[in-house]
Design a protein around this motif. Structure first.
Motif, mmCIF file in Angstrom:
data_model
loop_
_atom_site.group_PDB
_atom_site.id
_atom_site.type_symbol
_atom_site.label_atom_id
_atom_site.label_comp_id
_atom_site.label_asym_id
_atom_site.label_seq_id
_atom_site.Cartn_x
_atom_site.Cartn_y
_atom_site.Cartn_z
ATOM 1 N N UNK A 168 0.790 -1.208 0.000
ATOM 2 C CA UNK A 168 0.000 0.000 0.000
ATOM 3 C C UNK A 168 0.828 1.266 0.000
ATOM 4 N N UNK A 169 0.379 2.247 -0.760
ATOM 5 C CA UNK A 169 1.067 3.515 -0.873
ATOM 6 C C UNK A 169 0.004 4.598 -1.033
ATOM 7 N N UNK A 170 -0.490 5.066 0.104
ATOM 8 C CA UNK A 170 -1.563 6.054 0.049
ATOM 9 C C UNK A 170 -1.104 7.305 -0.681
ATOM 10 N N UNK A 171 0.215 7.585 -0.547
ATOM 11 C CA UNK A 171 0.730 8.797 -1.175
ATOM 12 C C UNK A 171 0.612 8.722 -2.691
ATOM 13 N N UNK A 172 0.552 7.496 -3.228
ATOM 14 C CA UNK A 172 0.461 7.344 -4.672
ATOM 15 C C UNK A 172 -0.978 7.415 -5.172
ATOM 16 N N UNK A 230 -14.830 -3.352 -2.420
ATOM 17 C CA UNK A 230 -14.146 -2.659 -1.326
ATOM 18 C C UNK A 230 -12.673 -3.043 -1.300
ATOM 19 N N UNK A 231 -12.400 -4.334 -1.424
ATOM 20 C CA UNK A 231 -11.023 -4.811 -1.372
ATOM 21 C C UNK A 231 -10.207 -4.209 -2.515
ATOM 22 N N UNK A 232 -10.774 -4.287 -3.712
ATOM 23 C CA UNK A 232 -10.008 -3.867 -4.888
ATOM 24 C C UNK A 232 -9.737 -2.362 -4.851
ATOM 25 N N UNK A 233 -10.750 -1.599 -4.441
ATOM 26 C CA UNK A 233 -10.534 -0.153 -4.440
ATOM 27 C C UNK A 233 -9.584 0.255 -3.316
ATOM 28 N N UNK A 234 -9.450 -0.604 -2.296
ATOM 29 C CA UNK A 234 -8.565 -0.281 -1.178
ATOM 30 C C UNK A 234 -7.130 -0.703 -1.445
ATOM 31 N N UNK A 235 -6.929 -1.542 -2.447
ATOM 32 C CA UNK A 235 -5.602 -2.152 -2.663
ATOM 33 C C UNK A 235 -4.484 -1.134 -2.761
ATOM 34 N N UNK A 236 -4.689 -0.101 -3.587
ATOM 35 C CA UNK A 236 -3.632 0.863 -3.856
ATOM 36 C C UNK A 236 -3.133 1.521 -2.563
ATOM 37 N N UNK A 237 -4.070 1.732 -1.642
ATOM 38 C CA UNK A 237 -3.690 2.457 -0.432
ATOM 39 C C UNK A 237 -3.153 1.545 0.663
ATOM 40 N N UNK A 238 -3.729 0.354 0.809
ATOM 41 C CA UNK A 238 -3.372 -0.450 1.972
ATOM 42 C C UNK A 238 -2.628 -1.726 1.594
ATOM 43 N N UNK A 239 -2.753 -2.156 0.353
ATOM 44 C CA UNK A 239 -1.980 -3.311 -0.099
ATOM 45 C C UNK A 239 -2.709 -4.625 0.061
ATOM 46 N N UNK A 240 -2.352 -5.586 -0.800
ATOM 47 C CA UNK A 240 -3.005 -6.889 -0.831
ATOM 48 C C UNK A 240 -2.865 -7.610 0.499
ATOM 49 N N UNK A 241 -1.648 -7.546 1.063
ATOM 50 C CA UNK A 241 -1.343 -8.388 2.210
ATOM 51 C C UNK A 241 -2.165 -7.976 3.431
ATOM 52 N N UNK A 242 -2.413 -6.676 3.574
ATOM 53 C CA UNK A 242 -3.008 -6.213 4.827
ATOM 54 C C UNK A 242 -4.442 -5.717 4.706
ATOM 55 N N UNK A 277 -7.051 7.348 8.484
ATOM 56 C CA UNK A 277 -6.445 8.676 8.645
ATOM 57 C C UNK A 277 -5.090 8.560 9.337
ATOM 58 N N UNK A 278 -5.018 7.732 10.376
ATOM 59 C CA UNK A 278 -3.754 7.574 11.097
ATOM 60 C C UNK A 278 -2.690 6.985 10.176
ATOM 61 N N UNK A 279 -3.087 6.006 9.376
ATOM 62 C CA UNK A 279 -2.137 5.396 8.450
ATOM 63 C C UNK A 279 -1.601 6.421 7.462
ATOM 64 N N UNK A 287 9.478 8.745 6.926
ATOM 65 C CA UNK A 287 10.304 8.788 5.732
ATOM 66 C C UNK A 287 10.060 7.521 4.910
ATOM 67 N N UNK A 288 9.457 7.670 3.783
ATOM 68 C CA UNK A 288 9.247 6.550 2.857
ATOM 69 C C UNK A 288 8.577 5.351 3.521
ATOM 70 N N UNK A 289 7.563 5.601 4.329
ATOM 71 C CA UNK A 289 6.933 4.480 5.011
ATOM 72 C C UNK A 289 5.699 4.026 4.233
ATOM 73 N N UNK A 290 5.505 2.718 4.118
ATOM 74 C CA UNK A 290 4.293 2.235 3.460
ATOM 75 C C UNK A 290 3.071 2.526 4.334
ATOM 76 N N UNK A 291 1.907 2.713 3.692
ATOM 77 C CA UNK A 291 0.706 3.107 4.425
ATOM 78 C C UNK A 291 0.042 1.947 5.141
ATOM 79 N N UNK A 292 -0.060 0.816 4.434
ATOM 80 C CA UNK A 292 -0.834 -0.319 4.934
ATOM 81 C C UNK A 292 -0.486 -0.714 6.353
ATOM 82 N N UNK A 293 0.803 -0.989 6.622
ATOM 83 C CA UNK A 293 1.141 -1.428 7.970
ATOM 84 C C UNK A 293 0.743 -0.418 9.045
#
Lengths: 483, 258
Positions: A168-172, A230-242, A277-279, A287-293
Motif C-alpha cells: 500500500x502507498x496512500x501517497x500514490x 471494497x477490497x479492490x478499491x482499497x488495494x492501492x492504499x493499503x496493499x493486498x497483504x493487509x 487517517x492515522x495510516x 520517511x518513505x513508510x508504506x501506508x498499509x502497515x
C-alpha cells in the motif's frame, strides 16, 4: 501457508528495483513538525487525496467487515484480498499501464473467481470452508506473485509501481483512485442502508430468511460483490497483504463495544476511518513508510483499547467488577466477625475490640485494622482507640449476612438432609449471593425458624429494622414458647 | 376468529416426497395431508428424518422427487401464511441483535425489500413478546438468555409472522419445565384461534398429551392420523423397532391405562 506467501512477497519487494512512485516524504527536507504541519494544512493536493482515500477505504472496509465478522467469515476477506492479485497483474498487462479501470475489472474478476472456487470446493468435496479458503488464498496469491515477477522483468515493468499494491502507498493515490473509492463507498452505504434488514436477517438466520421466500443467495453474492469492490478499491492504499486486516480488525473492535448491529456498523466504519487517517498521517510524516502497515497498526491499537475498556465486555471493567465483588465479600465477612464477637458476649456491649475481631477472623492485628478501616470508609462501622462499633447500616448488613448464613445452613440440614457439620462451608459462599427474594422464600419454607442447626439465633426482620440485639427478641420468644 | 377451511385446500399436502443426501434416501415416498386447525406432532427415532421433512416442506432442502403444496399452491405463493420456528442451535446467539430485533424479524415477510418495520410492526412484536412473557427482556442481547427464554424469543417471532400454518423444529428440546408448559399453552391457544401447527417432537412420553394428530416417521411414513388411532403399541413398535428402551416402558404404560 500464509507466512510463506508473505515471505515470497518480501523477496519480490527486496529484489525489485527501488520504488519510483513519488513519495511526498522525500520531496522536502524531512522534519516531523513541518511534515505534520503540511499534513494538517491539507494544502498539498496529494495529502488531500491520501487522507480522503484512506478514510473512504476505512469506512467502506469497516462496513463490509462488520458483516464478515458477524457471519464468521473473517477469513473470507483474507482469501478474497489475496485472490485479487493475479487480476491486478492481468489488468496491468492489458495496456502495460496502471489503468485503474482495467486493474479494477481484473481484480474484481479474480476475486469473484476465488469466491466461486471456495464455494465449489465446499460443495463438491468433503473439505470444509477453512481448507477451501486456505487453498484459494495461497494458490491465487502464488499466481499473482509469478505474474508480478514477470512484469518486473518486462521492459518498462520495473517502473510499473505495482509493488505499491503489495503493502500500500496512500501517497500514490491519484484523483481517479479517490473517485473510485468514493463511488464504491457510496454504493456500499446505499446497499447496506437500503437492504439493511435483508442483510441482517440473512446473516443471522439464513433458514428463516429462506422460509420467507427471500432470494438468500442473491443477498449473499451481492454482499460478496460489494466486498470484492471494497477490497479492490482499497488495494492501492493499503496493499493486498493487509487489506483483510482493515476488514476484520475495526469490525472485531466494534463487536466488543456494542450488542446491536446498527451500532456495530457505525463503530466499525468509524474505526476504519480513524485507522485510515492515522495510516495516511504516519505514512506522510515518516520517511518513505508504506501506508498499509500503519493503518493496520492504528486499527490494532483501537482493537486493544476496545478489548481493555469496552464497557460490558472489556477486560478492565470485568476486572473492576470482580475486584469490587471481592471487596464486598471481604467487608461482609468483617461485619459478620464483629457480629459474632458481640454475640459471644451476649450482646451486652455495642463496642468490640479490634483484637477480638482479628482473633475471630484468624488474622493479624494489622490485617483486622485494615479491614475495619475499610468498613469505616464504607460507612458501616466506626473505630476509635482500637474499638469498633456498627453504624445502623452496618448493623443491618451484619444481621442480613448472619441471617443468610444461618438460614442456608438450616435449609441444607432440613431440606437436603445434610449433617449440621457439613453445611458451614457452603453457607460461607452462599451467604454473599442470596437475594432478598430468595431469603423470603427460605424463611417461608423454614416456617420462620428462629434457630440455626447449631442452636444459634437467626436475626429476624425486627432486629434488622430496630437495631436491637436478637437476645431481647429471643427472650420474648422464649416466654411465648413457654406460655 | 375461526376460519372456514372446509371449502379451501388443506394447509399442507405432501405427495411422494423423497429427499436424499449423497443418493442415500433420508426420506422416502412420503404422502401426507395435514388438515386445517390441527395440532400435529411428527415423532420418530433419531435419524428418522423428522427435521428433514420440515426443511424439505419449507424448501430449505432440494427434493429428489415428489411435491409439496401449501394451501393448495407452491410455498413461494403462500410464504406469508407460513411461519417457521427453526432449531435453536441453527443460529449464532452472539449475533449483535436484541430480543426485540429478533421478534421484529417475524414481520419481515410482510414488508417489501428495502422497507423497515414501522410502528404497527413494533406494536405487534411487543404484543407477541408479551404473550410469551418476555416483554421485560425486550432490550437484552440474545446471548444473555437461558435456553427456555431463547425458545420463547423464537416463538414470539413466529407469532409476529401472523401466519395460518406453523412449522416448529424441536421447540421442546432442552427447555425448562416452565417454558415447556408455556409452549404447550401457546400451542393450544394457536389451535383455538384456528391455526394449523406442525411440530417436530422427540419425547414420546409427552407426544400423546400434546398433539391431537401424530405423524409416525422413520425414513418412510409409518402412520399419520388422530393421536388416539396411531399412538398404538403396534405402530410405535413399527416406528422405533427394537431400538429404544423407553419404548417398552411407554408401550407398557399404554397397556396399563384404561
Amino acid at each position: 501457508m500464509r507466512r510463506l506467501g508473505w515471505f515470497v512477497a518480501l523477496l519480490v519487494l527486496t529484489t525489485a528495483a527501488p520504488v519510483e512512485a513519488a513519495r511526498i516524504g522525500e520531496m522536502a527536507d524531512w522534519n516531523f513538525g513541518s511534515q505534520a504541519a503540511r499534513f494538517f494544512s491539507l494544502q498539498d493536493p496529494s495529502v488531500r487525496y491520501a487522507l480522503g482515500g484512506s478514510m473512504l477505504l476505512g469506512l467502506c472496509c469497516g462496513l463490509m467487515g462488520a458483516f464478515l465478522v458477524v457471519r464468521k467469515l473473517a477469513l473470507m476477506g483474507d482469501a478474497l484480498s489475496h485472490a485479487v492479485l493475479p487480476g491486478v497483474a492481468l489488468g496491468f498487462l492489458w495496456g502495460m499501464t496502471k489503468n485503474p479501470a482495467a486493474i479494477f475489472a481484473g481484480a474484481v474478476g479474480a476475486g469473484l473467481l476465488g469466491a466461486v472456487v471456495v464455494q465449489w470446493i465446499r460443495a463438491t468435496t468433503k473439505h470444509r470452508e477453512d481448507a477451501a479458503l486456505g487453498f484459494v488464498l495461497s494458490s491465487f496469491f502464488g499466481v499473482g506473485i509469478v505474474l508480478f515477477t514477470m512484469i518486473q522483468n518486462l521492459p518498462g515493468g520495473a517502473k510499473s509501481g505495482l509493488d505499491g499494491f503489495m503493502f500500500g502507498q496512500a501517497a500514490a493515490l491519484g484523483p481517479e483512485d479517490v473517485w473510485l473509492l468514493a463511488g464504491v463507498t457510496v454504493l456500499a452505504l446505499g446497499a447496506v442502508g437500503l437492504f439493511y434488514k435483508e442483510y441482517v436477517l440473512t446473516s443471522f438466520d439464513e433458514g428463516f430468511a429462506r422460509s420467507l421466500g427471500w432470494p438468500v443467495k442473491l443477498y449473499h453474492y451481492s454482499l460478496m460483490l460489494l466486498l470484492a469492490f471494497a477490497i479492490v478499491s482499497a488495494l492501492q492504499a493499503v496493499g493486498v497483504v493487509l487489506v483483510s486486516a482493515m476488514l476484520v480488525i475495526p469490525a472485531a473492535a466494534a463487536f466488543l463495544l456494542t450488542d446491536r448491529m446498527g451500532a456495530m456498523l457505525a463503530w466499525s466504519a468509524g474505526f476504519g476511518m480513524l485507522a485510515g487517517a492515522a495510516g495516511a498521517f504516519f505514512s506522510f510524516t515518516g520517511r518513505s513508510l508504506p501506508t498499509g502497515p500503519f493503518m493496520v497498526l492504528a486499527a490494532a491499537a483501537l482493537f486493544v483499547l476496545a478489548l481493555l475498556f469496552a464497557p460490558k465486555h472489556g477486560m478492565v471493567g470485568r476486572l473492576w467488577r470482580r475486584r469490587s465483588r471481592a471487596a464486598r465479600i471481604r467487608r461482609e465477612n468483617t461485619l459478620k466477625a464483629i457480629y459474632h464477637v458481640m454475640e459471644d458476649g451476649g450482646f451486652r456491649e455495642e463496642v468490640v475490640a479490634v483484637g477480638n475481631v482479628a482473633a475471630r477472623r484468624r488474622e493479624t492485628a494489622v490485617g483486622a485494622r485494615r479491614e475495619v478501616a475499610e468498613l469505616q470508609r464504607a460507612g458501616l462501622a466506626t473505630e476509635e482507640g482500637g474499638r469498633v462499633a456498627f453504624t445502623p447500616e452496618g448493623w443491618q448488613r451484619a444481621c442480613e449476612i448472619v441471617r443468610n448464613h444461618r438460614l442456608w445452613e438450616l435449609y441444607l440440614t432440613n431440606a437436603a438432609q445434610l449433617a449440621p457439620d457439613h453445611v458451614h462451608d457452603d453457607a460461607e459462599v452462599i451467604e454473599h449471593m442470596l437475594g432478598d427474594e430468595t431469603v423470603r422464600r427460605l424463611e417461608r419454607r423454614l416456617n420462620y425458624a428462629r434457630r440455626d442447626p447449631h442452636g444459634k439465633l437467626i436475626p429476624g426482620l425486627a432486629d434488622l429494622a430496630a437495631g436491637a440485639p436478637p437476645s431481647e427478641r429471643a427472650a420474648g420468644f422464649a416466654e411465648k414458647g413457654a406460655a | 376468529m375461526m376460519k372456514d377451511f372446509s371449502t379451501t385446500a388443506p394447509p399442507l399436502e405432501v405427495h411422494d416426497l423423497t429427499v436424499a443426501y449423497d443418493r442415500r434416501p433420508v426420506l422416502y415416498g412420503i404422502d401426507l395431508t395435514v388438515p386445517a386447525g390441527s395440532l400435529t406432532g411428527i415423532i420418530g427415532p433419531n435419524g428418522a428424518g423428522k427435521s428433514t421433512l420440515l426443511k424439505a416442506v419449507l424448501g430449505l432442502l432440494p427434493l429428489s422427487a415428489g411435491w409439496v403444496k401449501i394451501f393448495g399452491g407452491p410455498l413461494a405463493q403462500n410464504a406469508r401464511r407460513t411461519g417457521y420456528v427453526p432449531q435453536r442451535e441453527s443460529v449464532d446467539w452472539d449475533f449483535p441483535v436484541n430480543v426485540m430485533d429478533v421478534v421484529l424479524m417475524g414481520r419481515y415477510g410482510h414488508l417489501p425489500p428495502g422497507r423497515r418495520p414501522g410502528r404497527a410492526d413494533r406494536e405487534i412484536a411487543r404484543a407477541c413478546l408479551d404473550q410469551v412473557q418476555m416483554l421485560p427482556l425486550a432490550r437484552r442481547q440474545i446471548g444473555n438468555l437461558s435456553g427456555g427464554q431463547r425458545q420463547r424469543v423464537f416463538l414470539a417471532r413466529a407469532l409476529a409472522q401472523e401466519s395460518d400454518l406453523y412449522f416448529m423444529d424441536e421447540p421442546f428440546a432442552g427447555v425448562d419445565a416452565a417454558t415447556e408448559a408455556a409452549i404447550v399453552d401457546l400451542l393450544r391457544e394457536m389451535k383455538a384461534r384456528g391455526k394449523t401447527v406442525v411440530v417436530v417432537h422427540h419425547d414420546l412420553s409427552t407426544a400423546r398429551d400434546y398433539f391431537d394428530r401424530l405423524v409416525l416417521l422413520n425414513v418412510r411414513l409409518v402412520a399419520a392420523g388422530p393421536t388416539a388411532e396411531v399412538f398404538t403399541p403396534e405402530l410405535l413398535q413399527k416406528t422405533y423397532g427394537g431400538r429404544l428402551t423407553i419404548l417398552s416402558d411407554v408401550v407398557q404404560s399404554l397397556g396399563e391405562e384404561p
